[in-house]
Design an enzyme around this catalytic site. Structure first.
Site, mmCIF file in Angstrom:
data_model
loop_
_atom_site.group_PDB
_atom_site.id
_atom_site.type_symbol
_atom_site.label_atom_id
_atom_site.label_comp_id
_atom_site.label_asym_id
_atom_site.label_seq_id
_atom_site.Cartn_x
_atom_site.Cartn_y
_atom_site.Cartn_z
ATOM 1 N N LYS A 209 14.670 25.266 -1.176
ATOM 2 C CA LYS A 209 14.165 25.689 -2.477
ATOM 3 C C LYS A 209 13.010 24.809 -2.951
ATOM 4 O O LYS A 209 11.966 25.299 -3.385
ATOM 5 C CB LYS A 209 15.314 25.664 -3.496
ATOM 6 C CG LYS A 209 14.945 26.160 -4.884
ATOM 7 C CD LYS A 209 16.186 26.165 -5.766
ATOM 8 C CE LYS A 209 15.869 26.553 -7.192
ATOM 9 N NZ LYS A 209 17.078 26.556 -8.053
ATOM 10 N N GLU A 215 16.660 16.240 4.795
ATOM 11 C CA GLU A 215 17.173 16.704 6.083
ATOM 12 C C GLU A 215 16.375 17.888 6.601
ATOM 13 O O GLU A 215 15.952 17.935 7.766
ATOM 14 C CB GLU A 215 18.653 17.092 5.959
ATOM 15 C CG GLU A 215 19.582 15.946 5.611
ATOM 16 C CD GLU A 215 19.762 15.750 4.111
ATOM 17 O OE1 GLU A 215 20.736 15.083 3.721
ATOM 18 O OE2 GLU A 215 18.930 16.266 3.336
ATOM 19 N N GLY A 270 21.574 26.443 -5.125
ATOM 20 C CA GLY A 270 21.661 26.496 -3.667
ATOM 21 C C GLY A 270 22.947 27.106 -3.147
ATOM 22 O O GLY A 270 22.937 27.942 -2.242
ATOM 23 N N ARG A 271 24.082 26.704 -3.720
ATOM 24 C CA ARG A 271 25.351 27.204 -3.215
ATOM 25 C C ARG A 271 25.666 28.620 -3.690
ATOM 26 O O ARG A 271 26.727 29.162 -3.366
ATOM 27 C CB ARG A 271 26.481 26.236 -3.570
ATOM 28 C CG ARG A 271 26.608 25.898 -5.043
ATOM 29 C CD ARG A 271 27.582 24.742 -5.249
ATOM 30 N NE ARG A 271 27.676 24.307 -6.629
ATOM 31 C CZ ARG A 271 26.818 23.473 -7.206
ATOM 32 N NH1 ARG A 271 25.797 23.010 -6.533
ATOM 33 N NH2 ARG A 271 26.993 23.096 -8.467
ATOM 34 N N GLU A 356 31.464 20.859 -5.046
ATOM 35 C CA GLU A 356 30.168 20.481 -5.596
ATOM 36 C C GLU A 356 29.998 21.026 -7.005
ATOM 37 O O GLU A 356 29.273 20.465 -7.818
ATOM 38 C CB GLU A 356 29.036 20.990 -4.696
ATOM 39 C CG GLU A 356 27.689 20.360 -5.035
ATOM 40 C CD GLU A 356 26.625 20.616 -3.991
ATOM 41 O OE1 GLU A 356 26.127 19.636 -3.398
ATOM 42 O OE2 GLU A 356 26.304 21.801 -3.757
#
Length: 552
Positions: A209, A215, A270-271, A356
């Protein structure tokens, strides 16, 4: 007055504590004896998903008080705010509007003063055109050869969601391309994935995003270096790298053509993003028609969630049962046990979604919550788990509530595998609830048996505690539509629990400190410095790493 009270000070909280003390004196199996219609009362079906929550240690008065607690926490108002696109992610001043990603084209979804449905569907159409070009061979690599392998580089929600979806929907694979997922910063994963690949026929999806996630970007840079070793010319990157990001400038700087950048929105976490262009890898795998069916299933669950009464609302019920276990029975963990090998990644996905989102101890006003919030989520597929940790579930002193999940109709009807698998699920949920006492074991022993004394000795070892609560979720068949419904159901469950705990389920500040420290340590390690401004343990580990790596 009740509105301003902390959750644990509300009148319903004390009443629920009293209900728990009362029910602690009654076994769950006794609740079934008292109410022969308990299954009918404590189960609900929506479309092709059935939830049985009758094996939990709860009765009608306690369940009604849980509903009252939800009402006292103004759950319906929070649901309305989410649906209206308000900034309920208050720490980041953003709406939480992933539901707009699965709304039909004729439904207005308004946030920040505009209807976002047209732009969402424009992005879906762009995805569809891209998928068609890849599958047909119209889109080729720099040498004119058809793309045969696609590597999705992302982490967290940019990896787990698409990876789960493609694994769960294996029967719907079109096999037009071979799909791979890379998420771990450990170079082994990327190196092994690239082993044997041909740069001329490989496409990379960089899913980030912000286009700054350490990573993902480092892996993308390594993949670019690998590609250019063969392709040489930087202009060829445009035919082999596409991005999913809200940061067009950084993606373009990387070498990706603006037309090959798929859009993300700030109001999508994101999730919660597999419904967006993050799902591009899913569409490449199973086709855009099936991807749209996933969205339709999720939207159908949205409609059920927003329009159903709490007592007949599957996500709300799951959330309230979870609150019951966590806050009134003191159960610290929950096991997700899918008896469907296609769902083998579901425990990992729900671990991120739940922990999370709700693994926080600060309320929305910044004060510390003096009650437990999100549980530890873990699990494994059945029946593998039966030969691993079920011993713990049955006979340890730690009670672990369970969600059993199964498809009734399998895509792979080999012999009687499905019936045997399902019998194991039902047997385990029954055994966890019923248990077995010493008298039951002893009455089956015969004094005439030659090893009677030994059998008496081990009788205690054959007892089971029982009263382990469980939900059972049965899906008629694991289709794209039902998969979408299942994931949306858990999303809404997590949201409801966050509302009751008065926490923001949509930020994740807890990961920031580790990132900051890692950034500093990376500079140390990349320059081979023996730093001294850390604690003795960290300094010792750094020195050891540098010394051993220098010997290499």
């Amino acid at each position: 007055m009740e509105r301003a009270l902390s959750l644990d000070k509300k009148s319903s909280w004390k009443k629920l504590q009293n209900h728990q003390a009362r029910l602690a004196k009654t076994d769950t199996i006794e609740l079934f004896r008292q109410n022969p219609k308990r299954f009918d009362e404590f189960s609900i079906q929506h479309r092709e998903i059935l939830l049985d929550y009758s094996k939990n240690r709860i009765d009608t008065p306690a369940f009604k008080e849980l509903i009252t607690l939800a009402e006292n926490c103004h759950l319906r108002a929070w649901m309305d705010q989410m649906r209206a696109g308000h900034n309920i992610n208050h720490t980041e001043k953003r709406p939480v509007f992933h539901i707009a990603l699965r709304a039909p084209a004729d439904q207005e979804m308004i946030t920040e003063g505009r209807n976002v449905t047209p732009e969402v569907h424009a992005e879906l159409d762009k995805m569809e055109q891209f998928v068609k070009r890849i599958h047909s061979g119209e889109w080729t690599g720099y040498s004119g050869r058809k793309i045969t392998h696609v590597i999705n580089i992302g982490i967290g929600g940019s990896d787990l969601g698409p990876y789960l979806a493609t694994q769960s929907l294996r029967p719907y694979w079109l096999n037009e391309v071979e799909l791979h997922f890379v998420s771990n910063l450990d170079g082994a994963q990327l190196a092994l994935t690239l082993e044997g690949m041909n740069p001329e026929t490989t496409l990379f999806i960089i899913a980030s995003k912000s286009f700054s996630t350490l990573e993902t970007i480092y892996e993308a840079q390594t993949a670019r270096e690998w590609f250019l070793e063969t392709a040489i010319e930087h202009e060829h990157i445009q035919q082999h790298f596409v991005a999913i990001s809200s940061n067009v400038d950084k993606a373009t700087e990387f070498g990706i053509a603006p037309d090959n950048i798929f859009r993300m929105w700030d109001w999508v976490g994101g999730r919660y993003s597999l419904w967006s262009s993050i799902g591009l890898s899913i569409a490449l795998c199973i086709g855009m028609d099936h991807f749209r069916q996933i969205l339709a299933g999720a939207h159908d669950m949205d409609e059920h969630f927003f329009n159903s009464r709490f007592e007949r609302n599957i996500p709300v019920i799951l959330a309230l049962i979870g609150i019951w276990h966590r806050n009134f029975w003191g159960h610290h963990t929950q096991a997700i046990l899918p008896y469907d090998s296609l769902l083998h990644l579901l425990p990992s996905y729900l671990q991120q979604l739940d922990m999370e989102s709700n693994g926080k101890n600060l309320k929305r006003n910044g004060a510390r919550a003096h009650y437990d919030t999100g549980p530890i989520i873990w699990g494994e597929t059945g029946s593998n788990g039966q030969h691993a940790f079920f011993q713990f579930l049955h006979q340890s002193d730690t009670i672990v509530p369970v969600d059993f999940i199964a498809s009734i109709n399998t895509h792979y009807p080999l012999r009687d595998h499905q019936s045997l698998l399902f019998s194991n699920l039902i047997a385990q949920s029954e055994a966890l609830m019923k248990g077995r006492n010493l008298d039951e074991v002893l009455e089956n022993l015969s004094p005439e048996s030659p090893d009677y004394d030994h059998q008496q000795l081990i009788a205690r070892y054959r007892t089971f505690r029982g009263n382990t609560p469980s939900n059972t979720l049965l899906i008629d068949k694991l289709t794209p539509f039902n998969f979408g419904s299942l994931i949306a159901m858990y999303e809404h469950k997590v949201f409801v629990q966050g509302v009751l705990w008065n926490i923001n389920s949509f930020d994740q500040w807890g990961v920031e400190l580790g990132k900051e420290l890692a950034s500093k340590l990376q500079r140390d390690l990349l320059h081979g410095k023996h730093v001294e401004d850390h604690d003795p343990s960290t300094t010792g580990l750094l020195k050891h790493y540098i010394e051993v790596s220098e010997k290499r």
